[in-house]
Design an enzyme around this catalytic site. Structure first.
Site, short mmCIF file in Angstrom:
data_model
loop_
_atom_site.label_atom_id
_atom_site.label_comp_id
_atom_site.label_asym_id
_atom_site.label_seq_id
_atom_site.Cartn_x
_atom_site.Cartn_y
_atom_site.Cartn_z
CD GLU A 1 -9.84 -3.63 -10.13
OE1 GLU A 1 -9.55 -4.84 -10.25
OE2 GLU A 1 -9.19 -2.73 -10.68
CG ASP B 1 -10.62 -5.11 -13.76
OD1 ASP B 1 -11.69 -5.76 -13.67
OD2 ASP B 1 -10.56 -3.87 -13.91
CG ASP C 1 -5.96 -4.44 -15.10
OD1 ASP C 1 -6.12 -4.85 -13.93
OD2 ASP C 1 -6.46 -3.39 -15.52
CG ASP D 1 -3.88 -0.59 -12.35
OD1 ASP D 1 -2.70 -0.52 -11.93
OD2 ASP D 1 -4.36 0.17 -13.20
#
Ligand code: 0RA
Length: 628
Positions: free
Chosen positions: A423, A496, A498, A500
C-alpha cells in the site's frame, strides 16, 4: 454377568474418550480458535435438534467469568433412567458414548451444527469439567464430569415443573491452544442459528463485558435475506420464499435481487454453512436458470426463440439463502463444507423449479423485476466480453507488458517467487530496499482499488491498479484464469495496520475471491503481518504484534522501555521492514483462506460504512498468526 457387562461398557467408554483426547482434531477439526468455538456450536446444536423436533422454543448461552460456557434450553431434557440395552443411565450414555448424542432414541433429522456432528460426548471429553442439569419427570437431575469421566453419580437436586437441559462446560487448556472465547464470533453464529430456525429464540450474554444479544426471527431466512440486503437497493420489495418437504428432505429458500453485480448465495445443510457448495447448490442453480428462462419465454420477455439467459445472468445481483435439512448429510471437500449427497441435487432442482414457477406466476411484478435484471445482465456481459477481448487483443494483460511499477525478482521458478502488494508509494519504496531481489518482487499500489462488488468486469479492466495486478500475476482472470501460469506462488498483501489498510486488504481479498478464487484455494495468497509496536531500551529492541505481546516485551526489557506504535508501514525503515515483515526467517505471514474471504463478506455484505468500519477495527486485532 451383569457386572462384567457393565465393566466392559465402562472400559469401552473410557477408551472412546481417550481416543477423542488423543486426536481431538479428528472430531472437531482443530484445537485452535475454530475447534474451541465448535464446542459451543456442538452443544447448541443438540438444543436445536430439540427445537426442530418441536419441543424447544428458547436457547440461552452464557459466556461465564470463569471461562466456562453455559447452554440452556427448554426442551424435553436428556432422558434419565437405565437404558436396557446398554445397562447404563441414558444421561451418562449421551454424555460419554461417541456418536450417541443426537441419534440415540431420536427420529428427527440429526442436525449436525458442529463440524462433524460429533455429539455431546466429544465436548465432554475435551472439557476440564462439564456439569449437566436436566429438568425432567418433575425433578432436577445433576451430574458432573471431569475430562469426560463422571465425578459422581446422577443426583436429584430438587423439584422442577418445567423441562429442559443445561450444559455448562470449561474447555480443557491441556487440549486447546487458547481457551478464550470471542463473544462476537459466538454471537454471530447464534444469530445465524436463529435466522435458520424461524421462531426460535437464541440469546447470548457475557456478563464480564456486559454484552448481551437476543435473536428471534419469525420470518426466518426471509429476514436473513433482508438483513444481508439491508443497505442495498432491492429490485422488489419482499424476498421470494419457498419451502417444501418431501422424500425426507426439507428445502427452504429465500431470494431477492438487488441492483449490485455480485452474486451472494449462501447455502446450508442442517444449519451448517456449506461454503464449498455441493449438490444442493448445483440443484438450485439449475432450477433458477431453467425457471427464469421458462417464465421469460412463456411471457415473451425474450424475443427470439433461441435467446436464453445464462446462469450468470440470472444470478447477477441475487442474494439467496438456501437451507436444506436431511437425515444423513455427507460433508466433503477440503474443509468438509461441501454437501455430497447425490440425490439432493435432483430433489432440490425439482422442488425449487416447481415452487419458484408457481411463485412467479402468482407475483408477476416480482417476476418482471427479476427478468429485467437478468436481461440487463446479459447485455452487460456481452459488453464485458467485448472489453475482455479488446484487452486481450491489445495484449494489455500480457506478461510482455509488465507494468513499470513492478520491481520484479530475478528468479524465474514460480514456486520460489514472492510478490508483495504494498500500500502506497513510500512503503513500496522501503519494501524495494528491504527485499531480497533474487526471489522477492514488489508492486506498490497507489490510488483506489475498485470495489468489485460495485463494478462489472468491463469497468474493472479499465482500472489501472487491477490490470497491473492481473498482469503481474500472469494468470489471466475469471473464465480465462490459469493458475498454473502464476508467476509467484506467494502473493503477500502488505497494508498499513490501520482502518484504511484493512479496507484495502478487504477489497483485494474480495477481488481475488470473485475473480481468482483458485489462487486462494491453492494457498497462494498471504497477508503480511507487520508489527504494531516497537519496544526499545538502549540497544535492545523487540517487536510486538499484539497487545499481549507488547506487555510481555515491555516487561522483559524492564522499566523505562520506550514504546513506539506503528500506524503505518511508512514509519519503519527498510531494515526494520525486512526483519519484521519480509525476511522469511523472521517474519510472520498468514495464509488467506476461503473462510477468511467468506467471513469478510458475511459481515461486509451491506454497504453501510459504519458496521463495515467497526468490523475491520475489531478484527484487525485478532488475526491469527501462522508461521510459514
Ligand atoms: C436424546 C433423546 C431425547 C432428547 C435428547 C436426547 C436431548 C438432548 C439434548 C442436549 C441438549 N438439549 C437436549 N435436549 C434433548 C428425546 C427425549 C424424549 O423422548 O423425551
Amino acid at each position: 454377568m451383569e457386572d462384567s457387562a457393565y465393566d466392559a461398557e465402562r472400559i469401552q467408554v473410557l477408551e472412546g474418550l481417550e481416543a477423542v483426547r488423543k486426536r481431538p482434531s479428528m472430531y472437531i477439526g482443530s484445537t485452535d480458535y475454530h475447534g474451541l468455538h465448535h464446542l459451543v456450536y456442538e452443544v447448541v446444536d443438540n438444543s436445536i435438534d430439540e427445537a426442530m423436533a418441536g419441543f424447544c422454543t428458547s436457547i440461552n448461552v452464557v459466556v461465564n467469568d470463569d471461562g466456562s460456557v453455559t447452554v440452556e434450553d427448554d426442551g424435553r431434557g436428556i432422558p434419565i433412567g437405565m437404558h436396557k440395552k446398554y445397562k447404563q443411565d441414558a444421561l451418562e450414555l449421551v454424555l460419554t458414548k461417541l456418536h450417541s448424542g443426537g441419534k440415540f432414541d431420536r427420529k428427527t433429522y440429526k442436525v449436525s451444527g458442529g463440524l462433524h456432528g460429533v455429539g455431546l460426548s466429544v465436548v465432554n471429553a475435551l472439557s476440564e469439567w462439564l456439569e449437566v442439569r436436566v429438568k425432567r419427570q418433575g425433578k432436577v437431575h445433576f451430574q458432573r464430569y471431569e475430562r469426560g469421566v463422571p465425578a459422581g453419580p446422577i443426583k436429584v437436586e430438587g423439584e422442577a415443573k418445567e423441562t429442559g437441559t443445561t450444559v455448562r462446560f470449561k474447555p480443557d487448556p491441556q487440549i486447546f491452544e487458547s481457551v478464550e472465547f470471542s463473544y462476537d464470533t459466538l454471537s454471530g453464529r447464534m444469530r445465524e442459528f436463529a435466522f435458520l430456525n424461524k421462531g426460535l429464540k437464541v440469546s447470548i450474554s457475557e456478563p464480564k463485558s456486559s454484552q448481551a444479544n437476543a435473536y428471534k426471527f419469525d420470518g426466518g431466512i426471509v429476514e436473513y435475506v433482508q438483513f444481508i440486503n439491508r443497505s442495498k437497493t432491492c429490485l422488489h420489495e419482499k424476498p421470494i420464499y419457498i419451502f417444501t418437504e418431501r422424500d425426507g428432505l426439507a428445502v427452504e429458500m429465500g431470494m431477492q435481487y438487488t441492483d449490485s453485480y455480485a452474486e451472494n448465495i449462501y447455502t446450508y445443510a442442517n444449519n451448517i454453512n456449506t461454503s464449498e457448495g455441493g449438490t444442493h447448490l448445483v440443484g438450485f442453480r439449475a432450477a433458477l436458470t431453467r425457471t427464469i428462462n421458462d417464465y421469460a419465454k412463456k411471457y415473451a420477455f425474450l424475443k427470439t426463440n433461441g435467446d436464453s439467459l445464462s446462469g450468470e445472468d440470472v444470478r447477477e445481483g441475487l442474494t439467496a439463502i438456501l437451507s436444506v435439512k436431511l437425515p444423513e448429510p455427507q460433508f466433503e471437500g477440503q474443509t468438509k463444507t461441501k454437501l455430497g449427497n447425490s440425490d439432493v441435487r435432483g430433489l432440490v432442482e425439482s422442488a425449487v423449479s416447481e415452487k419458484l414457477f408457481e411463485y412467479l406466476e402468482e407475483n408477476p411484478k416480482v417476476a418482471q423485476a427479476c427478468i429485467s435484471k437478468a436481461i440487463l445482465a446479459a447485455q452487460a456481459r456481452e459488453a464485458a466480453r467485448k472489453a475482455r477481448e479488446l484487452t486481450r487483443r491489445k495484449g494489455l494483460l500480457d506478461v510482455g507488458n509488465l507494468p513499470g511499477k513492478l520491481a520484479d525478482c530475478t528468479e524465474r521458478d514460480p514456486t520460489k517467487c514472492e510478490l508483495f502488494l504494498v500500500e502506497g508509494d513510500s512503503a513500496g519504496g522501503s519494501a524495494k530496499q528491504a527485499r531480497d531481489r533474487s526471489f522477492q518482487a514488489v508492486l506498490p499500489l497507489r490510488g483506489k482499488i475498485l470495489n468489485v462488488e460495485k463494478a462489472r468486469l468491463d469497468k474493472m479492466l479499465k482500472n489501472a491498479e487491477i490490470r497491473t495486478i492481473i498482469t503481474a500475476f500472469g494468470t489471466g482472470i475469471e473464465q480465462e484464469l490459469d493458475v498454473d501460469k502464476a508467476r509467484y506462488h506467494r502473493v503477500c498483501i502488505m497494508t498499513d495496520g490501520d482502518v484504511d489498510g484493512a479496507h484495502i486488504r478487504t477489497l483485494l481479498l474480495t477481488f481475488f475471491f470473485r475473480y481468482m478464487k483458485p489462487m486462494i484455494e491453492r494457498g497462494y495468497i498471504y497477508i503480511a503481518q507487520p508489527p504494531l509496536y516497537r519496544v526499545k531500551k538502549g540497544k535492545a529492541e523487540k517487536y510486538a504484534y499484539g497487545d499481549k505481546e507488547l506487555s510481555e516485551s515491555a516487561q522483559e526489557l524492564g522499566e523505562g522501555a520506550e514504546i513506539q506504535r506503528y500506524k503505518g508501514l511508512g514509519e519503519m525503515n527498510p531494515e526494520q521492514l525486512r526483519v519484521t515483515t519480509m525476511d522469511p526467517s523472521t517474519r510472520i505471514l498468514k495464509r488467506a483462506t476461503i473462510e477468511d474471504a467468506v467471513e469478510v463478506f458475511t459481515v461486509l455484505m451491506g454497504d453501510a460504512v459504519e458496521p463495515r468500519r467497526l468490523f475491520i477495527h475489531d478484527h484487525a486485532k485478532e488475526v491469527e498468526f501462522l508461521d510459514v
